[in-house]
Design a protein around this motif. Structure first.
Motif, PDB file in Angstrom:
ATOM      1  N   VAL A 160       0.836  -1.214   0.000  1.00 16.88           N
ATOM      2  CA  VAL A 160       0.000   0.000   0.000  1.00 16.88           C
ATOM      3  C   VAL A 160       0.868   1.261   0.000  1.00 16.88           C
ATOM      4  O   VAL A 160       0.523   2.242  -0.655  1.00 16.88           O
ATOM      5  N   LYS A 161       2.009   1.210   0.695  1.00 14.75           N
ATOM      6  CA  LYS A 161       2.930   2.368   0.670  1.00 14.75           C
ATOM      7  C   LYS A 161       3.296   2.713  -0.768  1.00 14.75           C
ATOM      8  O   LYS A 161       3.389   3.878  -1.132  1.00 14.75           O
ATOM      9  N   PHE A 209      -2.886   4.008   7.188  1.00 10.21           N
ATOM     10  CA  PHE A 209      -3.373   4.822   6.058  1.00 10.21           C
ATOM     11  C   PHE A 209      -4.759   5.390   6.377  1.00 10.21           C
ATOM     12  O   PHE A 209      -5.763   4.990   5.771  1.00 10.21           O
ATOM     13  N   GLU A 258      -0.281   3.923  -2.632  1.00 11.03           N
ATOM     14  CA  GLU A 258      -1.234   4.704  -1.836  1.00 11.03           C
ATOM     15  C   GLU A 258      -1.918   5.845  -2.606  1.00 11.03           C
ATOM     16  O   GLU A 258      -3.138   5.999  -2.577  1.00 11.03           O
ATOM     17  N   LEU A 276      -7.189   6.431   3.508  1.00 10.57           N
ATOM     18  CA  LEU A 276      -7.799   5.470   2.587  1.00 10.57           C
ATOM     19  C   LEU A 276      -8.995   4.815   3.260  1.00 10.57           C
ATOM     20  O   LEU A 276      -8.996   4.612   4.475  1.00 10.57           O
TER      21      LEU A 276
END
Ligand SMILES: O=C(CO)[C@H](O)[C@H](O)COP(=O)(O)O
Length: 210
Positions: free
Chosen positions: A19-20, A51, A23, A54
């Motif tokens: 996800v990093k 996060f 993102e 999100l």
């Protein structure tokens, strides 16, 4: 139209690393059913903490005890929870009612539903937020996809948002976009690629262009 990244075959630290990378190009991150089964709902909690901007979807694929499972997912800070379309109407109603209380949304997964048109109409009347056509891994393996089913639900669903999942790749995304679902769910098409960031960026660009 939104883009959801589905993470299934990784553990929590690996999921956070993926996800990093992507993102800024995704709208929703899904903690897939296998992660929840192996690691528990703490995977959802840790993803949301990492996060906060999100939306996090807990792919519970709930079949029974729906209100209870939705409540537990809310405690883990899930924004969206999934329930199976083959579940009883009482379970769907329980999930919708509890999600409303908790400020969450419910996505119904039509995996294994035989009569998509009839069930989608029924679910639409039960107040769910998303109705999702889905070809799971075991049917993807024999060459199936959900593109025709997506057109079916687009035709009959009047209230809920529509979603599609199952083996979507960069090459097949244009066909999906043509049907104009509200949500496109991609797992291996991003997570399984060498350059995840570039693929996610391209997919989001295509989605924005509509
Ligand atoms: O729910 C799932 C499997 O049951 C997956 O998350 C969904 O199918 C998306 O992943 P992929 O794009 O790799 O098929």
């Amino acid at each position: 139209m939104k883009l959801q990244l589905a993470l299934d075959l990784v553990n929590i630290p690996e999921a956070i690393e993926v996800v990093k990378e992507v993102e800024e190009h995704i709208d929703i991150v899904e903690i897939g059913t296998p992660i929840i089964k192996i690691e528990g709902l703490k995977a959802v909690k840790e993803m949301k903490e990492a996060f906060p901007n999100l939306q996090v979807l807990a792919d519970l694929k709930t079949m029974d005890a729906a209100a209870y499972e939705v409540q537990k997912a809310a405690e883990a800070n899930a924004d969206i929870v999934t329930i199976l379309g083959v579940a009883e109407d009482e379970s769907i109603k329980g999930a919708v009612e509890e999600a409303k209380k908790q400020g969450q949304e419910v996505l119904v997964d039509l995996i294994a539903v035989k009569d998509i048109e009839t069930r989608a109409k029924e679910l639409d009347g039960l107040g769910v937020d998303y109705i999702c056509v889905h070809t799971g891994y075991d049917l993807q393996a024999i060459g199936k996809n959900s593109f025709e089913d997506l057109q079916t639900i687009k035709r009959v669903v009047k209230n809920a948002k529509t979603a599609v999942a199952g083996g979507i790749k960069l090459e097949t995304l244009p066909e999906v976009i043509k049907a104009q679902p509200d949500l496109v769910i991609v797992g291996g098409g991003i997570a399984g690629q060498e350059n995840k960031k570039a693929v996610a960026a391209k997919m989001q660009e295509m989605i924005q262009q509509g």
